[in-house]
Every structure is written in C-alpha cells, then in structure tokens.
Design an enzyme around this catalytic site. Structure first.
Site, PDB file in Angstrom:
ATOM      1  N   SER A 517       0.843  -1.183   0.000  1.00  0.00           N
ATOM      2  CA  SER A 517       0.000   0.000   0.000  1.00  0.00           C
ATOM      3  C   SER A 517       0.886   1.244   0.000  1.00  0.00           C
ATOM      4  O   SER A 517       1.659   1.422  -0.932  1.00  0.00           O
ATOM      5  CB  SER A 517      -0.948  -0.045   1.203  1.00  0.00           C
ATOM      6  OG  SER A 517      -2.005   0.844   1.032  1.00  0.00           O
ATOM      7  N   ASP A 604      -8.801  -4.651  -6.131  1.00  0.00           N
ATOM      8  CA  ASP A 604      -8.453  -3.654  -5.114  1.00  0.00           C
ATOM      9  C   ASP A 604      -9.284  -2.377  -5.316  1.00  0.00           C
ATOM     10  O   ASP A 604      -9.183  -1.725  -6.349  1.00  0.00           O
ATOM     11  CB  ASP A 604      -6.967  -3.325  -5.231  1.00  0.00           C
ATOM     12  CG  ASP A 604      -6.435  -2.518  -4.059  1.00  0.00           C
ATOM     13  OD1 ASP A 604      -7.224  -1.867  -3.366  1.00  0.00           O
ATOM     14  OD2 ASP A 604      -5.211  -2.539  -3.847  1.00  0.00           O
ATOM     15  N   HIS A 636      -7.001  -5.359  -1.788  1.00  0.00           N
ATOM     16  CA  HIS A 636      -5.913  -4.569  -1.206  1.00  0.00           C
ATOM     17  C   HIS A 636      -5.179  -5.418  -0.170  1.00  0.00           C
ATOM     18  O   HIS A 636      -5.359  -5.263   1.033  1.00  0.00           O
ATOM     19  CB  HIS A 636      -6.495  -3.301  -0.575  1.00  0.00           C
ATOM     20  CG  HIS A 636      -5.482  -2.233  -0.347  1.00  0.00           C
ATOM     21  ND1 HIS A 636      -4.771  -1.663  -1.365  1.00  0.00           N
ATOM     22  CD2 HIS A 636      -5.052  -1.628   0.793  1.00  0.00           C
ATOM     23  CE1 HIS A 636      -3.953  -0.742  -0.870  1.00  0.00           C
ATOM     24  NE2 HIS A 636      -4.106  -0.710   0.437  1.00  0.00           N
TER      25      HIS A 636
END
Length: 693
Positions: A517, A604, A636
C-alpha cells in the site's frame, strides 16, 4: 455506547487510509526444510533451519478466540476444508467443537457475538472488493442468514447495546454508495427498519439505548464537525469541531451505558491525544490520562457501565495503566504470569472471564481463558504450534534521529545467531530489508511479525520505521508529513538506511525496500527518487500515480476526500496537481535501475490495478525489466493463504538473487494460488521452472 464490537468497519472521518488489511497471516503443518538458494550465508545462519513459508503465512491452527457474552460458549476461527471458518464449543466441553460456517473460497477474518449470545455474526466481501456484507448464524439451529443481501454494498456497525441485546444499528450504503443510511436490525428475525436516510454525514454514534446521539462530517478545512442528533434529526450547528491538524488524533470514543459520559481521545490544544470524559449534560470535560510521547490508544471498558477501567500507551512498546483497582489487580497478575505482550480480546457480561492473548515474541502466540475470581489461566490454544522450537528472533525497539532532528520510533529484527551479545547490533553487517508500513496514517508496532521473522530467518536484518505521517506519536508527528509524499517522508526512510549502515547493521550495497500500500508507493519512490540507495524493491499494491489514485477512491471515501487533498495535495488546484505529479513515481519510471517485483490484487478498491499496470507499461516502454504478479481473486492485500504463500515464495527467491540471502525453493507453491505472472518470470530464480511444472 462503545462495545466489544469496536465499531467494526467504522465510518469515521479518519478511517480511510491506504492501509493493507490481512497482507499476511497464518499457519500450516510442515517440517522445517534445510534447503536454500542464493549466496552462501555465514556458518551461523546456515545452522538456523529455514522456517517454512507455510508455517508463517498459511492458515493458523486457531485464531480470534472469543467467549460469548453469557459465558456459555467458546468460539474461534480455524480451517474447515482448508478455509478459515467459525467454530464453536461449550465452555464446559471444549472438545465438542463444531464448525458454524462453510466458507469455501475466502477465509472469514472478522466475526463477533450478538449481544444476546444467540448468534455469531461475521462480515465477508467477494474477491477483496471490500463490499462487506453481514451474515448471522443461529447458535441453536445452525441456520445461517445473509443480513444484508445487497450488491455493491458495504455494511458498518454503528451501535450495539448491553441492555437491548437482540438489536444492532447498522449503516448500509445500498441506496447511494457514498452514504450509509442507518437501519435497526432485529437479530432474531433479520428485519431491517430504516432509522435515518443519510445524505450528508460520514459517520454516526449511538448510545446504549441504540439512540443516535452524534453525526460526523468533514468540514471545509479538512477537520471534522460533530453534530448532536435529537429524535433522529441532526442539529444544524456542530457542538464540537476539529481543524485539519487534529483530524487524525481527535475523535469520540463512545458513551457510558447511562449516556451521561462521552469519552474522547483528543489532541486539541496539545500534541499527543489524551483521554477525556465529557459530561453530556453540561459539556464539561475531565482529563483521565495523557502521555507526552504517544497518543492514548486502546481502552478497557466495564461491560455493564461502559466506564473506562484501563488504557494503553503505545510508544515503542505497549504499557497498560488501570484506573480501576480490580482491573489493575487483574492486569498486574497477568503481567506476572505471561512473558512478552498480552491483551484482552473478549469478556463476559459479568466480567468474570476474559479471553487473553499472549505474544511471547520469540515463541508462537498463545490464547488463554482467564478466570478472574479464581485467578487461573487455562490454555485455550496456540495459534501456530508448528513454530514451537523454530528459530524465532526478538524484535528490538530503536529510536532513529532524522536529518532535521525528528525522533523516528522504529523496530529492528536481526538474523538468528547474528547478534552474539544480544545488544541489538549484529556482530558484522548483514543484508537488510527496509520494510515500510501502509497508511501512511498508520504505524508499525512491537511484537511478533510473520514477515520480520521470515526475512530475518533468510539472513536479513529487517528495519521498520515510523516515518513522519505515522500515527500514534502525536499530531505534530503526523502533520510533519502533510504534503510530504516523496519528500521528507521519503527522507526519513533514507535516514534510517544511513543510520543502519553507520551502526554496522546493514551492508550498504545490499539494502532492499519492501512494503504494501503506502509501503508499495515508498518502494516505487525509493527506486525512482533515490535509485542508488536500494539494491531492489518489492511493491505490493502500491500507487504509482497520485493523481489517478485520488481520482479513483472508493465512493464511500468521498465524504472525507478533503483530508487526502489537505495531506497529499489538491488535484483541483494547479499547485496541488504539480505537487502530486512531482511525488508520483510513474513519471520517473525511466530512472529505475534496480530489480523490481510488483504484486497487485485485481479487485483492489483502494489502489486500483491501473496503478500497477501503468508503471509496468512505463518500464516496458523504457526497456527496463520488471516482474509483475497479479491475483484475480484478491483486493488490497492477500486474504487467501495460498496467495500469501505463493507471493512470498516469489519474493524470497527474488530477494535471494538480489541481496544474497537464503530462500526456500519455489517448489509447487504457486499451484494452489491464483497468481498470474504478467511480466518477468525470467527475473526470479526458479519461477519459470515452477510455472512449467
């Protein structure tokens, strides 16, 4: 009131971030192999057996243990046909366990008890899309129902009660994806009754009577306005407000059962967030706890009254402080019995029985049933029994000073037997992985970390840095990162590498950068902005273009988008666009000189697949090699253990080629996974052969 549900999937203004849920969890049962690839390690490292990937990233034997509010049932997550499901057993007969759910493809990762103990409830999305629906399983009959049978919908728990035990307040965005309408759920029947249609507010809070008491919305400054709610009507003027600088460190923490006290975690007029109690009739506030280095974190609340009994301060490690004498006695007794970190994950309504987790740091985590009156700790389970006897290593908290004098709380893990005197410094410098957390409005913490353990076991030092912008260390620390993506936030990471080299920890030419991320963004920034610093990088669902990232946020983040603009750059202004563009690795992809591995979930909703696609395309256009792994059934982060194992199989062999550590051979790790190698299988040792087998 604030209950054991902890406002699951809360919709508060500060909730959105590029954090990475469930990147790696788990367990399996495999003998420890001794095979390795990569450059030869020291004799000491060779003597430490390889911990198998499956033992660190496969399914746990058990996890998330709880006790029902009435104290009659034990529950936990455990594999059923290889997939994590909810299991149940009577407290007086733990061996009579039965699976209550039948998830077949995606593990259940979050569940809770209904307040009346008649049902276990859980949330689940599809393929990582984060459209979480709510499910309920009746304990007596075993019947399962979908509480929110909608499409493209994300449910939130707004309120639960200790006195109205058969109902919950839910937020449901099936009418408009931007806004969560408030519904009252009758748990036994599944009936949903609309309480309030919502077209303006990012979140709500209710008291123990399941009466809405507060609504929240983002203000023009990027802070939060808090409005009283009377008769399901929101007042026109806020009764509390925050500026942008306090928006991530200030918020309500729930009502007492009688509704007379509202707790706040509050940084207004100060740096670190303190715990306050506000009289709801007069508005007067009373300071309960504060710390000059860290924000007040978790609290323990009386199950009946909702009053705070203890609070935690988490600077380098977690320290619990009790305000209630009986709670203090219990915590002190547990501290004497348990090694390392511990906490309370579940409690009965009468508060006699606690479920206590224990992280001994260099042993697998264990969970116990604590009878407070009898002062007994009964073993419940060990999450990863196959790690017993494995060469697990300690994590060392350290403070690193940035070039402009900011103290960066950090964590260092060293390879087994590399630190003969135990001083937190290796006898000689080792290859190192800089492991960067997501968020960026999140933090690294102290305790067992599967990725730290795997990388250290493979012969690397592992350094995790709470760079400016990280949470938990006061608002000044967070706000020092405002509009500093790729600037001083990145400088902090470089300063940490320089510190590790100067301290004799890291070999300067063998430092990799890795993260998910925001950590994936930091990896891309590291290879583009400072291409000589790192020997290679591993980017997991990291954004490459901050303009397209902000243009594609999930619709339920729209009510809080101002915070992104204020803290990253406003794409609606020329200055903001320039700032975002300058901080975007995509536009500097031609500067990449070192090997790069990218992983992406196709579903995601936070960092869309296009973020990885576009930098891979840019690198291909520039003739720069890259390895790109796509997971069509993930979002994600990776929820399925098969996908975690497959990715870290690729990653450890990639790192072994790059900075010379050990690696468990790929073998057939990819076969059970959904991994698709889009580009560059030839750049990872053994990957072409694994795909061909």
């Amino acid at each position: 009131m604030q209950t054991r549900f902890a406002r699951l999937l809360a919709g508060g203004v500060a909730a959105a971030a590029l954090t990475l849920p469930g990147l790696a969890s788990a367990d399996s049962h495999t003998a420890i192999p001794s095979a390795m690839t990569g450059a030869a390690m020291t004799n000491e490292s060779q003597a430490a057996p390889l911990i198998p990937r499956s033992a660190l990233f496969g399914n746990p034997t058990r996890a998330s243990g709880q006790i029902s509010p009435d104290g009659q049932w034990l529950s936990w997550l455990a594999p059923k046909d290889g997939v994590l499901n909810i299991w149940l057993a009577p407290v007086d007969n733990p061996d009579a366990a039965r699976a209550m759910t039948s998830a077949a493809d995606r593990p259940i990762r979050q569940y809770f008890w209904s307040p009346d103990s008649r049902a276990v409830m859980y949330i689940q999305d599809k393929g990582g899309d984060e459209n979480f629906l709510l499910y309920s399983v009746d304990v007596a009959s075993g019947a399962e129902t979908t509480v929110t049978p909608f499409t493209n919908t994300r449910v939130e728990i707004i309120g639960a009660s200790n006195t109205i035990k058969d109902k919950l307040l839910l937020g449901i965005n099936n009418r408009d994806p931007q806004w969560h309408d408030v519904y009252l759920l009758d748990i036994p029947t599944g009936e949903l009754t609309l309480v309030m249609e919502n077209n303006a507010y990012a979140g709500f809070m209710a008291d123990d009577s399941l009466t809405l008491r507060m609504a929240m919305s983002q203000n023009e400054a990027g802070g939060t306005d808090y409005f009283r709610v009377e008769g399901n009507t929101v007042e026109s003027e806020p009764f509390e407000t925050t500026a942008m600088e306090d928006s991530l460190t200030t918020g309500p923490a729930g009502y007492t059962t009688d509704g007379g006290t509202l707790y706040w975690i509050d940084s207004r007029g100060r740096n670190t967030a303190a715990l306050f109690a506000q009289d709801t009739a007069t508005g007067a506030k009373r300071l309960i706890a504060e710390d000059d280095k860290a924000d007040i974190g978790s609290t323990l609340r009386d199950p009946q009254t909702g009053e705070v009994e203890a609070y935690a301060v988490d600077y380098l490690t977690t320290e619990w402080h009790a305000t209630d004498p009986e709670t203090r006695a219990s915590l002190d007794w547990l501290d004497q019995q348990l090694e390392g970190e511990f906490g309370v994950s579940s409690r009965t309504d009468d508060d006699r029985t606690w479920i206590v987790w224990n992280d001994p740091l260099t042993k697998p985590a264990a969970t116990f049933i604590y009878d407070r009156a009898a002062q007994t700790l009964t073993p419940f389970y060990i999450s990863r029994p196959e790690l017993e006897g494995a060469p697990l290593v300690p994590m060392h908290p350290v403070e690193i000073t940035s070039r402009d004098g900011l103290i960066l709380p950090s964590y260092l893990t060293l390879p087994p037997m590399s630190d003969s005197d135990g001083d937190g410094r290796p006898d000689q410098a080792v290859p190192m992985v800089l492991l960067v957390h997501g968020g960026p409005w999140a933090r690294d913490g102290y305790g067992f970390n599967s990725l730290h353990q795997m990388l250290a076991n493979r012969g690397y030092g592992v350094l995790s840095v709470n760079f400016r912008g990280s949470t938990g260390f006061g608002k000044d620390f967070i706000n020092a990162g405002n509009k500093q993506w790729g600037l001083t936030m990145h400088d902090d990471l470089i300063d940490a590498v320089d510190w590790a080299v100067a301290e004799g920890i890291a070999q300067p030419d063998k430092v990799a950068i890795m993260g998910g991320s925001y950590g994936g963004y930091a990896t891309l920034a590291g290879l583009t902005f400072t291409p000589q610093t790192f020997a290679c990088g591993v980017d997991i669902v990291g954004p490459s273009n901050l303009e397209t990232l902000l243009a594609s946020i999930p619709p339920y983040w729209a009510p809080m988008v101002k915070i992104f603009h204020e803290r990253m750059g406003d794409p609606g202004t020329e200055e903001g666009r320039a700032l975002l563009r300058a901080a975007s690795p995509l536009y500097k992809a031609d500067r990449i000189e070192k090997p790069l591995l990218i992983a992406q979930g196709a579903n995601d909703p936070r960092v869309k697949q296009a973020e990885s696609d576009q930098i891979v395309d840019a690198m291909k256009s520039a003739g720069i090699p890259v390895t790109y792994v796509l997971y069509p059934d993930e979002g994600h982060g990776f929820a399925r253990p098969e996908n975690n194992i497959a990715f870290f199989a690729i990653a450890e062999n990639f790192l072994a080629e790059c900075i010379g550590g050990r690696a468990e051979p790929l073998g057939d790790a990819l076969k059970p996974s959904s991994a698709r190698i889009i580009e560059g299988e030839e750049h990872v040792k053994g990957l072409e052969a694994a795909l061909a087998s």
